[in-house]
Design a protein around this motif. Structure first.
Motif, PDB file in Angstrom:
ATOM      1  N   MET A 221       0.818  -1.206   0.047  1.00 24.66           N
ATOM      2  CA  MET A 221      -0.044   0.171   0.147  1.00 24.66           C
ATOM      3  C   MET A 221       0.967   1.300  -0.080  1.00 24.66           C
ATOM      4  SD  MET A 221      -3.094  -0.709   2.681  1.00 24.66           S
ATOM      5  CE  MET A 221      -4.126  -2.368   2.177  1.00 24.66           C
ATOM      6  N   TYR A 222       2.173   1.077  -0.337  1.00 27.71           N
ATOM      7  CA  TYR A 222       2.742   2.336  -0.098  1.00 27.71           C
ATOM      8  C   TYR A 222       2.802   3.519  -1.264  1.00 27.71           C
ATOM      9  CZ  TYR A 222       6.079   0.363   3.649  1.00 27.71           C
ATOM     10  OH  TYR A 222       6.529   0.076   4.932  1.00 27.71           O
ATOM     11  N   THR A 223       2.776   4.574  -0.971  1.00 23.00           N
ATOM     12  CA  THR A 223       2.533   5.532  -2.166  1.00 23.00           C
ATOM     13  C   THR A 223       3.976   5.935  -2.781  1.00 23.00           C
ATOM     14  OG1 THR A 223       2.715   7.417  -0.551  1.00 23.00           O
ATOM     15  CG2 THR A 223       0.444   6.604  -0.719  1.00 23.00           C
ATOM     16  N   ILE A 224       4.049   6.852  -3.670  1.00 21.13           N
ATOM     17  CA  ILE A 224       5.111   7.307  -4.398  1.00 21.13           C
ATOM     18  C   ILE A 224       6.184   7.773  -3.612  1.00 21.13           C
ATOM     19  CG2 ILE A 224       6.218   8.587  -6.152  1.00 21.13           C
ATOM     20  CD1 ILE A 224       3.772   7.634  -7.958  1.00 21.13           C
ATOM     21  N   PRO A 225       5.711   8.764  -2.550  1.00 21.86           N
ATOM     22  CA  PRO A 225       6.671   9.481  -1.680  1.00 21.86           C
ATOM     23  C   PRO A 225       7.390   8.553  -0.597  1.00 21.86           C
ATOM     24  CG  PRO A 225       4.604  10.757  -1.932  1.00 21.86           C
ATOM     25  CD  PRO A 225       4.590   9.540  -2.582  1.00 21.86           C
ATOM     26  N   LEU A 226       6.479   7.365  -0.225  1.00 18.19           N
ATOM     27  CA  LEU A 226       7.212   6.463   0.653  1.00 18.19           C
ATOM     28  C   LEU A 226       8.170   5.537  -0.069  1.00 18.19           C
ATOM     29  CD1 LEU A 226       3.984   5.345   2.679  1.00 18.19           C
ATOM     30  CD2 LEU A 226       5.660   6.765   3.483  1.00 18.19           C
ATOM     31  N   LYS A 227       7.805   5.237  -1.259  1.00 13.17           N
ATOM     32  CA  LYS A 227       8.542   4.395  -1.861  1.00 13.17           C
ATOM     33  C   LYS A 227       9.932   5.089  -2.272  1.00 13.17           C
ATOM     34  CE  LYS A 227       8.417   0.414  -3.289  1.00 13.17           C
ATOM     35  NZ  LYS A 227       8.748  -0.508  -2.780  1.00 13.17           N
ATOM     36  N   MET A 228       9.962   6.481  -2.364  1.00  9.02           N
ATOM     37  CA  MET A 228      11.004   7.314  -2.651  1.00  9.02           C
ATOM     38  C   MET A 228      12.236   7.301  -1.595  1.00  9.02           C
ATOM     39  SD  MET A 228      11.017   9.126  -5.381  1.00  9.02           S
ATOM     40  CE  MET A 228      11.938  10.596  -4.978  1.00  9.02           C
ATOM     41  N   PHE A 229      11.788   6.842  -0.345  1.00 13.69           N
ATOM     42  CA  PHE A 229      12.713   6.587   0.874  1.00 13.69           C
ATOM     43  C   PHE A 229      13.659   5.414   0.578  1.00 13.69           C
ATOM     44  CE2 PHE A 229      13.925   5.472   5.168  1.00 13.69           C
ATOM     45  CZ  PHE A 229      14.357   6.718   5.692  1.00 13.69           C
ATOM     46  N   TYR A 230      13.262   4.460  -0.403  1.00 12.56           N
ATOM     47  CA  TYR A 230      14.181   3.380  -0.753  1.00 12.56           C
ATOM     48  C   TYR A 230      15.343   3.874  -1.148  1.00 12.56           C
ATOM     49  CZ  TYR A 230      15.972  -0.515  -3.978  1.00 12.56           C
ATOM     50  OH  TYR A 230      16.493  -1.561  -4.610  1.00 12.56           O
ATOM     51  N   PHE A 231      15.680   5.160  -1.916  1.00 12.30           N
ATOM     52  CA  PHE A 231      16.832   5.425  -2.476  1.00 12.30           C
ATOM     53  C   PHE A 231      17.867   5.934  -1.519  1.00 12.30           C
ATOM     54  CE2 PHE A 231      13.820   6.059  -5.770  1.00 12.30           C
ATOM     55  CZ  PHE A 231      14.181   5.014  -6.650  1.00 12.30           C
ATOM     56  N   PHE A 232      17.453   6.105  -0.276  1.00 15.72           N
ATOM     57  CA  PHE A 232      18.351   6.902   0.751  1.00 15.72           C
ATOM     58  C   PHE A 232      18.497   5.796   2.142  1.00 15.72           C
ATOM     59  CE2 PHE A 232      16.011  10.307  -1.243  1.00 15.72           C
ATOM     60  CZ  PHE A 232      16.969  10.831  -1.653  1.00 15.72           C
ATOM     61  N   GLY A 233      19.590   5.148   2.127  1.00 17.38           N
ATOM     62  CA  GLY A 233      19.733   4.074   2.734  1.00 17.38           C
ATOM     63  C   GLY A 233      20.696   4.717   3.947  1.00 17.38           C
ATOM     64  N   GLU A 234      21.079   3.667   5.164  1.00 13.13           N
ATOM     65  CA  GLU A 234      21.936   3.991   6.167  1.00 13.13           C
ATOM     66  C   GLU A 234      23.182   4.780   5.664  1.00 13.13           C
ATOM     67  OE1 GLU A 234      23.023   2.565  10.424  1.00 13.13           O
ATOM     68  OE2 GLU A 234      21.956   1.257   9.348  1.00 13.13           O
ATOM     69  N   TYR A 235      23.767   3.930   4.803  1.00 14.08           N
ATOM     70  CA  TYR A 235      25.368   4.027   4.198  1.00 14.08           C
ATOM     71  C   TYR A 235      25.412   4.639   2.963  1.00 14.08           C
ATOM     72  CZ  TYR A 235      25.926   1.380   8.307  1.00 14.08           C
ATOM     73  OH  TYR A 235      25.582   0.587   9.690  1.00 14.08           O
ATOM     74  N   SER A 236      24.424   4.738   1.963  1.00 12.89           N
ATOM     75  CA  SER A 236      24.486   5.273   0.764  1.00 12.89           C
ATOM     76  C   SER A 236      23.325   5.837   0.346  1.00 12.89           C
ATOM     77  CB  SER A 236      24.820   4.119  -0.136  1.00 12.89           C
ATOM     78  OG  SER A 236      23.693   2.896  -0.197  1.00 12.89           O
ATOM     79  N   LYS A 237      23.481   6.818  -0.476  1.00 14.73           N
ATOM     80  CA  LYS A 237      22.426   7.496  -1.056  1.00 14.73           C
ATOM     81  C   LYS A 237      22.520   7.442  -2.570  1.00 14.73           C
ATOM     82  CE  LYS A 237      21.855  10.374   2.888  1.00 14.73           C
ATOM     83  NZ  LYS A 237      22.630   9.665   3.881  1.00 14.73           N
ATOM     84  N   GLN A 238      21.539   7.404  -3.224  1.00 15.22           N
ATOM     85  CA  GLN A 238      21.632   6.765  -4.750  1.00 15.22           C
ATOM     86  C   GLN A 238      20.781   7.980  -5.270  1.00 15.22           C
ATOM     87  OE1 GLN A 238      20.699   2.835  -6.163  1.00 15.22           O
ATOM     88  NE2 GLN A 238      19.994   2.418  -3.866  1.00 15.22           N
TER      89      GLN A 238
END
Length: 274
Positions: A221-238
């Protein structure tokens, strides 16, 4: 005198151009850097890409699970807007047609509620909805309805004050009941206000991250803004994928705004004529 007016006009044009450039500069950075590799973004952030690539968009599209996320965002946005437009227009119609202290007090309560920041009620609101098992889509749309009521009622009430009660009375004499008067007479005259409510809330709901992050806890049920968080990990940012995903995410709302813009102008013109 003519030279003064001409110089003033040129000054306003230059000022408008500078303000527009300042406003669109972040959007320029997002679009330009979305075509760069991750390394090039850090080396040459402001310049144009040396070798533009569309690979970022294909990777971001897959990582976002875009089709499902798009449907979730669209479903929540459309359903919430329908609920807000329907309930707030009816509430504003009832308040505008009732004279007395009670209706005035209710209206001022709606107006005052616009001043309450969401952050002050965020924790108890989510806690209450969680205790009655009303999270995810249903709970989120209910919260949006409650949080969007005040502004929408305020806008509808102001527009309804300009519509004479004589129209209601004439329709009732012709055999209409109250709901028919509201739906067939009043609502068509509120087109410009309805479009304004739709645009304001669509931008808010589509781009909102904070409230869905607190309410939605199911992966599907995740929306687009929530899925955007996928690109910002703890050790790397894509960043290269995140910027491409941002472009993909804002295209639908820009299309909606451009489509409804002519209706805003048309509705204002019709209201001025009437």
């Amino acid at each position: 005198m003519k030279k003064t007016k001409h110089s003033r006009a040129i000054g306003l044009i230059v000022l408008g151009f500078l303000l527009s450039a300042f406003w669109f500069y972040p959007f320029y950075l997002v679009v330009v850097n979305s075509f760069k590799t991750k390394a090039e973004i850090f080396v040459n952030t402001l310049g144009l890409p040396s070798e533009p690539t569309l690979a970022n968009y294909s990777e971001a599209f897959i990582a976002l699970d875009f089709v499902r996320s798009f449907f979730n965002s669209l479903f929540i946005t459309v359903c919430s807007i329908i609920l807000i437009c329907l309930f707030t227009s009816m509430a504003a119609y009832a308040l505008s047609r009732k004279s007395g202290k009670t209706s005035s007090i209710i209206y001022f309560i709606f107006a005052i509620c616009m001043l309450i920041p969401f952050q002050s009620i965020m924790i108890p609101l989510v806690s209450i909805f969680g205790s009655v098992d009303m999270l995810n889509r249903g709970g989120l749309m209910t919260m949006y309805l409650g949080l969007g009521l005040s502004l929408a009622v305020f806008l509808y009430f102001g527009a309804l004050r300009g519509i004479p009660i004589a129209l209601d009375e004439a329709a009732i004499i012709d055999g209409c009941n109250r709901f028919q008067v509201y739906w067939h007479i009043i609502m068509p005259m509120l087109k410009s206000t309805t479009v304004t409510v739709i645009v304001l809330n669509a931008i808010w709901f589509w781009n909102d991250y904070l409230l869905p992050s607190l309410v939605i806890n199911k992966e599907g049920m995740y929306t687009i803004p929530l899925k955007m968080f996928y690109f910002f990990g703890e050790y790397s940012k894509q960043w290269h994928l995140a910027l491409a995903a941002l472009v993909i995410a804002i295209i639908p709302i820009i299309v909606v705004y451009m489509f409804l813009q002519k209706y805003i102008i048309k509705g204002i013109s019709e209201g001025a004529v009437k």
